[in-house]
Design a protein around this motif. Sequence first.
Motif, PDB file in Angstrom:
ATOM      1  N   ALA A 346       0.817  -1.213   0.000  1.00  0.00           N
ATOM      2  CA  ALA A 346       0.000   0.000   0.000  1.00  0.00           C
ATOM      3  C   ALA A 346       0.850   1.262   0.000  1.00  0.00           C
ATOM      4  O   ALA A 346       0.453   2.293  -0.553  1.00  0.00           O
ATOM      5  N   ALA A 347       2.019   1.209   0.642  1.00  0.00           N
ATOM      6  CA  ALA A 347       2.946   2.335   0.658  1.00  0.00           C
ATOM      7  C   ALA A 347       4.255   1.883   0.017  1.00  0.00           C
ATOM      8  O   ALA A 347       4.624   0.717   0.105  1.00  0.00           O
ATOM      9  N   ARG A 348       4.935   2.822  -0.615  1.00  0.00           N
ATOM     10  CA  ARG A 348       6.148   2.481  -1.341  1.00  0.00           C
ATOM     11  C   ARG A 348       7.374   2.657  -0.454  1.00  0.00           C
ATOM     12  O   ARG A 348       7.401   3.498   0.448  1.00  0.00           O
ATOM     13  N   THR A 349       8.414   1.883  -0.739  1.00  0.00           N
ATOM     14  CA  THR A 349       9.717   2.022  -0.090  1.00  0.00           C
ATOM     15  C   THR A 349      10.755   2.191  -1.186  1.00  0.00           C
ATOM     16  O   THR A 349      10.790   1.398  -2.130  1.00  0.00           O
ATOM     17  N   VAL A 350      11.572   3.238  -1.070  1.00  0.00           N
ATOM     18  CA  VAL A 350      12.578   3.504  -2.091  1.00  0.00           C
ATOM     19  C   VAL A 350      13.940   3.694  -1.433  1.00  0.00           C
ATOM     20  O   VAL A 350      14.045   4.086  -0.272  1.00  0.00           O
ATOM     21  N   VAL A 351      14.970   3.416  -2.202  1.00  0.00           N
ATOM     22  CA  VAL A 351      16.347   3.691  -1.792  1.00  0.00           C
ATOM     23  C   VAL A 351      16.846   4.853  -2.639  1.00  0.00           C
ATOM     24  O   VAL A 351      16.729   4.831  -3.864  1.00  0.00           O
ATOM     25  N   VAL A 352      17.351   5.883  -1.970  1.00  0.00           N
ATOM     26  CA  VAL A 352      17.784   7.110  -2.642  1.00  0.00           C
ATOM     27  C   VAL A 352      19.240   7.388  -2.303  1.00  0.00           C
ATOM     28  O   VAL A 352      19.633   7.333  -1.126  1.00  0.00           O
ATOM     29  N   HIS A 353      20.015   7.662  -3.315  1.00  0.00           N
ATOM     30  CA  HIS A 353      21.417   8.044  -3.111  1.00  0.00           C
ATOM     31  C   HIS A 353      21.465   9.481  -2.616  1.00  0.00           C
ATOM     32  O   HIS A 353      20.973  10.398  -3.290  1.00  0.00           O
ATOM     33  N   ALA A 354      22.025   9.708  -1.432  1.00  0.00           N
ATOM     34  CA  ALA A 354      22.058  11.040  -0.837  1.00  0.00           C
ATOM     35  C   ALA A 354      22.882  11.989  -1.700  1.00  0.00           C
ATOM     36  O   ALA A 354      24.025  11.692  -2.054  1.00  0.00           O
ATOM     37  N   ARG A 355      22.309  13.138  -2.037  1.00  0.00           N
ATOM     38  CA  ARG A 355      23.000  14.113  -2.890  1.00  0.00           C
ATOM     39  C   ARG A 355      22.871  15.513  -2.295  1.00  0.00           C
ATOM     40  O   ARG A 355      22.303  16.418  -2.912  1.00  0.00           O
ATOM     41  N   GLU A 356      23.429  15.699  -1.109  1.00  0.00           N
ATOM     42  CA  GLU A 356      23.432  17.032  -0.521  1.00  0.00           C
ATOM     43  C   GLU A 356      24.140  18.035  -1.430  1.00  0.00           C
ATOM     44  O   GLU A 356      23.828  19.226  -1.411  1.00  0.00           O
ATOM     45  N   ASP A 357      25.108  17.540  -2.227  1.00  0.00           N
ATOM     46  CA  ASP A 357      25.864  18.456  -3.076  1.00  0.00           C
ATOM     47  C   ASP A 357      24.962  19.199  -4.057  1.00  0.00           C
ATOM     48  O   ASP A 357      25.155  20.400  -4.295  1.00  0.00           O
ATOM     49  N   LEU A 358      23.950  18.518  -4.594  1.00  0.00           N
ATOM     50  CA  LEU A 358      23.063  19.171  -5.546  1.00  0.00           C
ATOM     51  C   LEU A 358      22.153  20.181  -4.861  1.00  0.00           C
ATOM     52  O   LEU A 358      21.854  21.241  -5.422  1.00  0.00           O
ATOM     53  N   VAL A 359      21.716  19.881  -3.643  1.00  0.00           N
ATOM     54  CA  VAL A 359      20.899  20.836  -2.899  1.00  0.00           C
ATOM     55  C   VAL A 359      21.726  22.078  -2.561  1.00  0.00           C
ATOM     56  O   VAL A 359      21.254  23.214  -2.700  1.00  0.00           O
ATOM     57  N   ILE A 360      22.966  21.858  -2.126  1.00  0.00           N
ATOM     58  CA  ILE A 360      23.834  22.990  -1.800  1.00  0.00           C
ATOM     59  C   ILE A 360      24.083  23.845  -3.039  1.00  0.00           C
ATOM     60  O   ILE A 360      23.991  25.084  -2.984  1.00  0.00           O
ATOM     61  N   ALA A 361      24.392  23.217  -4.165  1.00  0.00           N
ATOM     62  CA  ALA A 361      24.645  23.975  -5.393  1.00  0.00           C
ATOM     63  C   ALA A 361      23.423  24.801  -5.782  1.00  0.00           C
ATOM     64  O   ALA A 361      23.552  25.968  -6.192  1.00  0.00           O
ATOM     65  N   ARG A 362      22.240  24.225  -5.648  1.00  0.00           N
ATOM     66  CA  ARG A 362      21.014  24.962  -5.969  1.00  0.00           C
ATOM     67  C   ARG A 362      20.833  26.163  -5.041  1.00  0.00           C
ATOM     68  O   ARG A 362      20.492  27.266  -5.476  1.00  0.00           O
ATOM     69  N   GLN A 363      21.086  25.953  -3.742  1.00  0.00           N
ATOM     70  CA  GLN A 363      20.921  27.045  -2.794  1.00  0.00           C
ATOM     71  C   GLN A 363      21.946  28.158  -3.032  1.00  0.00           C
ATOM     72  O   GLN A 363      21.631  29.344  -2.915  1.00  0.00           O
ATOM     73  N   VAL A 364      23.177  27.766  -3.360  1.00  0.00           N
ATOM     74  CA  VAL A 364      24.207  28.769  -3.660  1.00  0.00           C
ATOM     75  C   VAL A 364      23.782  29.622  -4.846  1.00  0.00           C
ATOM     76  O   VAL A 364      23.890  30.857  -4.817  1.00  0.00           O
ATOM     77  N   GLU A 365      23.287  28.970  -5.876  1.00  0.00           N
ATOM     78  CA  GLU A 365      22.860  29.726  -7.059  1.00  0.00           C
ATOM     79  C   GLU A 365      21.732  30.685  -6.717  1.00  0.00           C
ATOM     80  O   GLU A 365      21.715  31.833  -7.176  1.00  0.00           O
ATOM     81  N   GLU A 366      20.786  30.243  -5.883  1.00  0.00           N
ATOM     82  CA  GLU A 366      19.686  31.121  -5.490  1.00  0.00           C
ATOM     83  C   GLU A 366      20.201  32.360  -4.766  1.00  0.00           C
ATOM     84  O   GLU A 366      19.732  33.478  -5.014  1.00  0.00           O
ATOM     85  N   VAL A 367      21.167  32.177  -3.854  1.00  0.00           N
ATOM     86  CA  VAL A 367      21.725  33.309  -3.119  1.00  0.00           C
ATOM     87  C   VAL A 367      22.454  34.263  -4.052  1.00  0.00           C
ATOM     88  O   VAL A 367      22.289  35.491  -3.977  1.00  0.00           O
ATOM     89  N   MET A 368      23.256  33.722  -4.954  1.00  0.00           N
ATOM     90  CA  MET A 368      24.042  34.578  -5.836  1.00  0.00           C
ATOM     91  C   MET A 368      23.162  35.315  -6.838  1.00  0.00           C
ATOM     92  O   MET A 368      23.403  36.493  -7.139  1.00  0.00           O
ATOM     93  N   VAL A 369      22.132  34.653  -7.351  1.00  0.00           N
ATOM     94  CA  VAL A 369      21.216  35.314  -8.286  1.00  0.00           C
ATOM     95  C   VAL A 369      20.461  36.424  -7.565  1.00  0.00           C
ATOM     96  O   VAL A 369      20.293  37.541  -8.102  1.00  0.00           O
ATOM     97  N   ALA A 370      20.007  36.153  -6.330  1.00  0.00           N
ATOM     98  CA  ALA A 370      19.298  37.180  -5.563  1.00  0.00           C
ATOM     99  C   ALA A 370      20.196  38.376  -5.290  1.00  0.00           C
ATOM    100  O   ALA A 370      19.756  39.535  -5.348  1.00  0.00           O
ATOM    101  N   ALA A 371      21.475  38.126  -5.007  1.00  0.00           N
ATOM    102  CA  ALA A 371      22.418  39.215  -4.753  1.00  0.00           C
ATOM    103  C   ALA A 371      22.618  40.063  -6.004  1.00  0.00           C
ATOM    104  O   ALA A 371      22.707  41.288  -5.926  1.00  0.00           O
ATOM    105  N   THR A 372      22.676  39.404  -7.157  1.00  0.00           N
ATOM    106  CA  THR A 372      22.851  40.138  -8.413  1.00  0.00           C
ATOM    107  C   THR A 372      21.653  41.036  -8.703  1.00  0.00           C
ATOM    108  O   THR A 372      21.786  42.178  -9.126  1.00  0.00           O
ATOM    109  N   ARG A 373      20.455  40.513  -8.414  1.00  0.00           N
ATOM    110  CA  ARG A 373      19.236  41.292  -8.685  1.00  0.00           C
ATOM    111  C   ARG A 373      19.100  42.500  -7.774  1.00  0.00           C
ATOM    112  O   ARG A 373      18.487  43.499  -8.132  1.00  0.00           O
TER     113      ARG A 373
END
Length: 375
Positions: A346-373
């Motif tokens: 009834a509920a799914r179980t998944v295995v996910v490869h941890a990728r904090e690096d991609l979350v960090i890269a996305r957050q960095v880009e958001e901060v830098m783009v906001a600073a530019t604007r």
Amino acid sequence: MRVLVINAGSSSVKLRVVEPDGAVGHRADLDAPRGRPAAGELEATAIRLAHEAGGVDAVGHRVVHGGPDFTGPTRVDPDVLARIDRLTVLAPLHQPPALAGLRAVAEAMPDVPSVACFDTAFHTTMPAAASTYAVPSRWRAEYGLRRYGFHGLAHDWGSARAAELVGRPRESVRVVVAHLGSGASACAVVDGRSVDTTMGFTPTAGLVMATRCGDLDPSAVTWLTLHAGVPAAEVDHALDHESGLLALAGDADMRRVLGAAEAGEPDAAAALEVWVHRTRAQLAAMAAAAGGVDVLVFSGGVGENAPALRRRVVAGLGFLGLALDPDADTAAVGGREGDVSAPGAAARTVVVHAREDLVIARQVEEVMVAATRST
């Protein structure tokens, strides 16, 4: 934007250059006993990777504790660095390595902006009912005593990736993420937002970990100091550095504990029983906080690579509609992701490869783009 991501942990430092399309072109893992690589190694490696990549636009750092002030990624300056330093007492295993990384990169690459990305920030969406301790109001107001939660970068990624794997919008799915490694925590994520998690004011609370005790009656600490005469500093050190699997099995490495248990070592077998019992109970609590579970996620070094433990944990969670396919579960190791649910579960179980690096890269880009604007 090309981002150099630095993830400084308690035993290693991972460096990744994340390209604009999300690909990781250059990487390095440094041994870092007690969070400290060899003198000059981090600076030299950061410079080398940036050069090999043709330059980087910014550096993103994982920082475990953001306290009450840092509720999102933040451009680093001397004032920010000092405020992060003051939080070291709340995350003694992880804050010093992060600070060392921030300072090393600032010295080695002074013209490249750095952004601190906080594990606690993802949990700022928790309702007051989940984040509030039932302690005197003065403690909450003056000392900031509350549940912060950690591993937020991993829980953010795990819940989003899980929704992709089961083909559902993140905004309409209830996910319980079990991020299991040397440090471990579980999180209830509803519609992409953290609503509860197992860690608390510090990363010591919650699940049994490699050297951390997890949940403990707080009066046990006061009894040890007031009645047994154990110095407070000794108790503080033991709860983070001498507890968990190390205390139960004599070894902090889950791989060796599993091997010892299979060889009939009774302490290792008992340690696994405690670990599985606590993990089941707290995953069930997270499901309750979410109002049910649509997807259970296993991630982290243990979560991704110990199918036998996944099966033991899920075997006790059938009442939540969870069940595993043994063949799919066995195959999901070594970074292999996928749905490991039994047919008809009834509920799914998944295995996910941890990728904090991609979350960090996305957050960095958001901060830098906001600073530019804003300029």
